[in-house]
Design an enzyme around this catalytic site. Structure first.
Site, PDB file in Angstrom:
ATOM      1  CB  VAL A  20     -76.374  26.890  71.130  1.00  0.00           C
ATOM      2  CG1 VAL A  20     -77.239  28.007  70.575  1.00  0.00           C
ATOM      3  CG2 VAL A  20     -74.907  27.124  70.785  1.00  0.00           C
ATOM      4  CB  SER A  21     -77.007  22.079  73.716  1.00  0.00           C
ATOM      5  OG  SER A  21     -77.959  22.577  74.630  1.00  0.00           O
ATOM      6  CB  THR A  22     -74.478  20.757  69.713  1.00  0.00           C
ATOM      7  OG1 THR A  22     -75.423  21.276  68.752  1.00  0.00           O
ATOM      8  CG2 THR A  22     -75.204  19.802  70.647  1.00  0.00           C
ATOM      9  CD  GLN A  25     -78.489  23.379  69.506  1.00  0.00           C
ATOM     10  OE1 GLN A  25     -77.806  23.564  70.500  1.00  0.00           O
ATOM     11  NE2 GLN A  25     -79.747  22.969  69.556  1.00  0.00           N
ATOM     12  CD  GLN A  46     -70.496  23.948  72.068  1.00  0.00           C
ATOM     13  OE1 GLN A  46     -69.277  24.037  72.101  1.00  0.00           O
ATOM     14  NE2 GLN A  46     -71.146  22.854  72.425  1.00  0.00           N
TER      15      GLN A  46
END
Length: 308
Positions: A20-22, A25, A46
């Site tokens: 996930v990017s952040t 999330q 992440q």
């Protein structure tokens, strides 16, 4: 009747990778989909899709075995660009492993899957370029309205934002260490802890690298903390006699270039302005051979150079 598998044949392991990017999330949805696909092991990470720092992925690529299949939900969960995607695939191929994307027609164990990989990778890169253009346009529009770009939490010195940035930088640092370790860690393993940090740095820098004692020690200590290097590497080195100190650069030169003769090693020592055991400046092939013999007795993997 069920036939037993031959000892030389083992079932392919499906290894999942979810990203996930952040930190806001979660990877639960990806993990569920990967689990349903048969992945017994799932690695979570992440990090931004455009970030070069992927310590979890980097470690996974070092540990994956022949016959394993790396599985992701979508292509964009794995690679930041087409070149990165192809680099991952090439690494897997060298290890005898494969790659599969559940939502894309990608399975590198088939010719059709390899062709689809090239096509969809190009589409993914185009999409990322379009997103980048939209992001730039959004920043320009925000500036025109008097809004400041960047992280408002950092501007306001919020503790949680500062911690998040520090964690991201630490993750990037570990990722870079893991990615570069193959170029320097084997030499550290050969020399530590029998030799002190100054001598190890001299050997590494003789190979064209650029280390300081403090940076090397910090790097090795961190790999030990991550469980990627043995704790004995950071033990205190025993006190050495002057002749033993000279053995380190001599052995390092021989290890770095196994084709060098004794006289060629002597020439390099003179160019480094390294004094002989008796304090002179002119090295003899016999002095080099004596030090290399001592290195071999200590267990260093040093070849037997030619005399000429």
């Amino acid at each position: 009747m069920v036939k037993a598998l031959s000892p030389a044949v083992r079932p392919r392991r499906l290894i999942g990778y979810a990203r996930v990017s952040t930190e806001d999330q979660v990877t639960d949805a990806q993990a569920d989909e990967l689990g349903q696909a048969g992945c017994a092991v799932i690695h979570h990470e992440q990090g931004s899709g455009a970030s070069r720092s992927r310590p979890v992925l980097t470690k996974l690529m070092h540990e994956i075995r022949a016959g394993d299949v790396l599985v992701v939900v979508r292509l964009d969960r794995l690679a930041r660009s087409v070149s990165h995607l192809l680099e991952v695939i090439e690494t897997l191929e060298k290890r005898g492993a494969h790659f599969r994307s559940l939502r894309d027609p990608i399975d590198t164990s088939t010719p059709q899957g390899m062709f689809s990989l090239q096509v969809l990778g190009a589409v993914a890169q185009l999409e990322r370029a379009l997103i980048a253009e939209r992001t730039k346009a959004g920043i320009a529009a925000a500036k025109a309205r008097g809004r400041l770009p960047g992280n408002p939490g950092l501007r306001e010195r919020r503790p949680e934002s500062i911690r998040a940035v520090a964690a991201a930088r630490d993750s990037a640092y570990v990722g870079d260490l893991i990615a570069s370790a193959q170029s320097w860690l084997p030499i550290v393993r050969r020399l530590r802890p029998q030799h002190n940090w100054d001598d190890v740095v001299r050997v590494l820098n003789q190979k064209g690298q650029s280390w300081t004692v403090e940076r090397l020690r910090r790097s090795v200590y961190r790999l030990v903390r991550e469980g990627l290097a043995k704790p004995e590497l950071v033990q205190r080195a025993p006190r050495r006699q002057p002749e033993d100190r000279l053995m380190t650069p001599v052995a390092g030169i021989a290890i770095a270039d196994p084709d060098l003769s004794l006289r060629a090693i002597a020439a390099q020592l003179e160019a480094m302005r390294e004094r002989t055991p008796r304090g002179g400046w002119q090295w003899a092939a016999s002095s080099v051979k004596h030090l290399l013999d001592r290195a071999r007795r200590l267990g260093l993997t040093v070849h037997e150079p030619a005399d000429g």
